[in-house]
Motif scaffolding. Sequence first.
Motif, PDB file in Angstrom:
ATOM      1  N   GLY A 230      33.766  42.721  37.425  1.00  0.00           N
ATOM      2  CA  GLY A 230      33.724  43.011  38.818  1.00  0.00           C
ATOM      3  C   GLY A 230      35.119  43.867  39.134  1.00  0.00           C
ATOM      4  O   GLY A 230      35.106  44.970  39.488  1.00  0.00           O
ATOM      5  N   LEU A 231      36.373  43.407  38.451  1.00  0.00           N
ATOM      6  CA  LEU A 231      37.533  44.126  38.534  1.00  0.00           C
ATOM      7  C   LEU A 231      37.215  45.433  38.019  1.00  0.00           C
ATOM      8  O   LEU A 231      37.734  46.440  38.587  1.00  0.00           O
ATOM      9  CB  LEU A 231      38.496  43.090  37.873  1.00  0.00           C
TER      10      LEU A 231
ATOM     11  N   GLU B 173      38.016  45.277  42.346  1.00  0.00           N
ATOM     12  CA  GLU B 173      38.615  43.952  42.872  1.00  0.00           C
ATOM     13  C   GLU B 173      38.022  43.010  41.833  1.00  0.00           C
ATOM     14  O   GLU B 173      36.936  43.000  41.485  1.00  0.00           O
ATOM     15  CB  GLU B 173      37.961  43.944  44.081  1.00  0.00           C
ATOM     16  N   LEU B 174      38.545  42.058  42.119  1.00  0.00           N
ATOM     17  CA  LEU B 174      38.361  40.779  41.263  1.00  0.00           C
ATOM     18  C   LEU B 174      37.065  40.004  42.436  1.00  0.00           C
ATOM     19  O   LEU B 174      37.227  40.053  43.521  1.00  0.00           O
ATOM     20  CB  LEU B 174      39.247  39.856  40.939  1.00  0.00           C
ATOM     21  N   PRO B 175      36.028  39.761  41.668  1.00  0.00           N
ATOM     22  CA  PRO B 175      35.008  39.233  42.777  1.00  0.00           C
ATOM     23  C   PRO B 175      35.286  37.786  43.338  1.00  0.00           C
ATOM     24  O   PRO B 175      35.833  37.140  42.293  1.00  0.00           O
ATOM     25  CB  PRO B 175      33.719  38.959  41.796  1.00  0.00           C
ATOM     26  N   ASP B 176      34.839  37.312  44.497  1.00  0.00           N
ATOM     27  CA  ASP B 176      34.773  35.953  44.829  1.00  0.00           C
ATOM     28  C   ASP B 176      33.523  35.234  44.146  1.00  0.00           C
ATOM     29  O   ASP B 176      32.781  35.986  43.415  1.00  0.00           O
ATOM     30  CB  ASP B 176      34.795  35.888  46.285  1.00  0.00           C
TER      31      ASP B 176
ATOM     32  N   GLY C 268      46.568  46.406  38.241  1.00  0.00           N
ATOM     33  CA  GLY C 268      47.390  45.663  38.862  1.00  0.00           C
ATOM     34  C   GLY C 268      47.465  44.109  38.330  1.00  0.00           C
ATOM     35  O   GLY C 268      48.298  43.380  38.806  1.00  0.00           O
ATOM     36  N   TYR C 269      46.585  43.558  37.568  1.00  0.00           N
ATOM     37  CA  TYR C 269      46.562  42.358  36.913  1.00  0.00           C
ATOM     38  C   TYR C 269      46.883  42.509  35.477  1.00  0.00           C
ATOM     39  O   TYR C 269      46.888  43.343  34.873  1.00  0.00           O
ATOM     40  CB  TYR C 269      45.100  41.627  36.967  1.00  0.00           C
TER      41      TYR C 269
ATOM     42  N   TYR D  21      34.859  36.523  31.946  1.00  0.00           N
ATOM     43  CA  TYR D  21      34.638  37.803  31.499  1.00  0.00           C
ATOM     44  C   TYR D  21      33.906  38.738  32.586  1.00  0.00           C
ATOM     45  O   TYR D  21      34.322  39.857  32.952  1.00  0.00           O
ATOM     46  CB  TYR D  21      33.809  37.978  30.299  1.00  0.00           C
ATOM     47  N   LEU D  22      33.205  38.025  33.505  1.00  0.00           N
ATOM     48  CA  LEU D  22      32.180  38.644  34.579  1.00  0.00           C
ATOM     49  C   LEU D  22      33.265  38.991  35.673  1.00  0.00           C
ATOM     50  O   LEU D  22      33.235  39.925  36.471  1.00  0.00           O
ATOM     51  CB  LEU D  22      31.041  38.021  34.934  1.00  0.00           C
ATOM     52  N   ASP D  23      34.451  37.974  35.823  1.00  0.00           N
ATOM     53  CA  ASP D  23      35.324  38.543  36.742  1.00  0.00           C
ATOM     54  C   ASP D  23      36.225  39.813  36.532  1.00  0.00           C
ATOM     55  O   ASP D  23      36.188  40.773  37.274  1.00  0.00           O
ATOM     56  CB  ASP D  23      36.514  37.270  36.980  1.00  0.00           C
TER      57      ASP D  23
END
Length: 385
Positions: free
Chosen positions: A50-51, A56-59, A33-34, A45-47
């Motif tokens: 997570g995705l 989901e994108l991490p907080d 979806g992104y 890259y680490l976001d």
Amino acid sequence: MSDLYLPGLENVVASETGISYLDVEKEEIVIRGYDLIELAQQAVYLDVAGLLLDGELPDEAGRAALEASIADAYGLPQNVRAILHLLPANTPAMDVLRTGISVLSSYDEELDDRSPEANRRKAIRLLARVPQIVAYGHRALTKQPLIEPDSSLSYSANFLYMITGKVPSALEAGIFDQSLIVYSEHEMPNSTFTARVIASTQSDLYGALVGAVASLKGTLHGGANEAVMEMLLEAGSEDGMEALIKERLARRERIMGFGHRVYMRKPDPRALLMKDALALLAAHFGQPDLYHMCVRGEEVMRREKELHPNLDYYAAPVYHLLGIPTALFTPVFLAARTLGISAHVMEQHAHNRLFRPRVRYTGPRGLHPLITDQLLPEREEDEEE
Ligand SMILES: CC(=O)SCCNC(=O)CCNC(=O)[C@H](O)C(C)(C)COP(=O)(O)OP(=O)(O)OC[C@H]1O[C@@H](n2cnc3c(N)ncnc32)[C@H](O)[C@@H]1OP(=O)(O)O
Ligand SMILES: O=C([O-])CC(=O)C(=O)O
């Protein structure tokens, strides 16, 4: 049975996936979806890890947890290091990587646990260790001192540091991180398909990744980024680039870094991002000629063949300016793609259907008699013995 046959499975839908999609009409690479290009511009890259792995994108806390679990997983078993040292110096770096990942699998106690949780833990271990194999393998074969990971650096800065031995500047680390993001996932290329086919037998994540390494090595796929750099070095100048491309086209050769099975007559959005990165780096290092050579090559290919550059065309000179040896361009691509491939293997295991297509048979119809005059005497001799 359907008689539909499309060579190379062109435009065949081979899988349902919630991971990514190339929306050619909108010129978007959709990752859960992104937009991949927006992720490369605004996330790290680490976001994206997570995705892709968690959906989901991490907080901030999620990103810190990912960083910590990767840092915990750094460190290659001693025997993996020893085996890398035993390989002949002329082993192609992708083969070093293939062997390294294969050996590493023997040290993963969860190898044959295909649960989503165990697969995620293995993916994290691979994200930590594949870059180490890339860097160690090259350093071992070129007799350079090995560099241990430095977990005070960001994921991408550390990866570049382990390869070059130099802590990168913020500009270098940022551009390298962008390149890892754009290489991280791309729907159903040959290597991801290979991994999913392997995983569909209920085989393990490491085996699927090893198959993907072999797939990505080829110059029609990931190997193109190294071939692009060799072409740029051979060309040497803007005019040299134009002449070299024309010569090769006249010999009906393919020009590496151009064309794509899906985009083909449209630009690869990732190549455009890396082109901007190259402009920045070339200006930073006072090497505008490299940028101008690439632009000339792009113009020649558009004029002569109406073909656009793919990601490999602009990633190659970017990696060159970042100090990465050409032999490691494809291994770095694989290290970045470990993420997407892990997500695909997890999805395949979770919703599995064995891949087993059929063929259009072009051999002789009607069976030949098996017992021939030539076979009979031998059979009789056998019986006498
Ligand atoms: C990140 C990645 O992995 S991206 C891919 C990296 N690979 C490369 O850069 C290798 C060079 N490119 C190629 O070989 C191809 O474009 C591929 C393999 C990527 C895609 O190829 P296909 O979908 O099989 O396209 P196909 O082979 O049908 O090509 C269509 C036409 O364009 C031509 N063409 C395609 N790519 C190129 C190229 N790089 N150079 C010259 N001509 C090309 C073909 O010769 C063919 O022409 P024709 O119709 O006159 O015979
Ligand atoms: O999608 C493909 O076929 C090849 C590619 O660009 C990639 O794997 O990044």
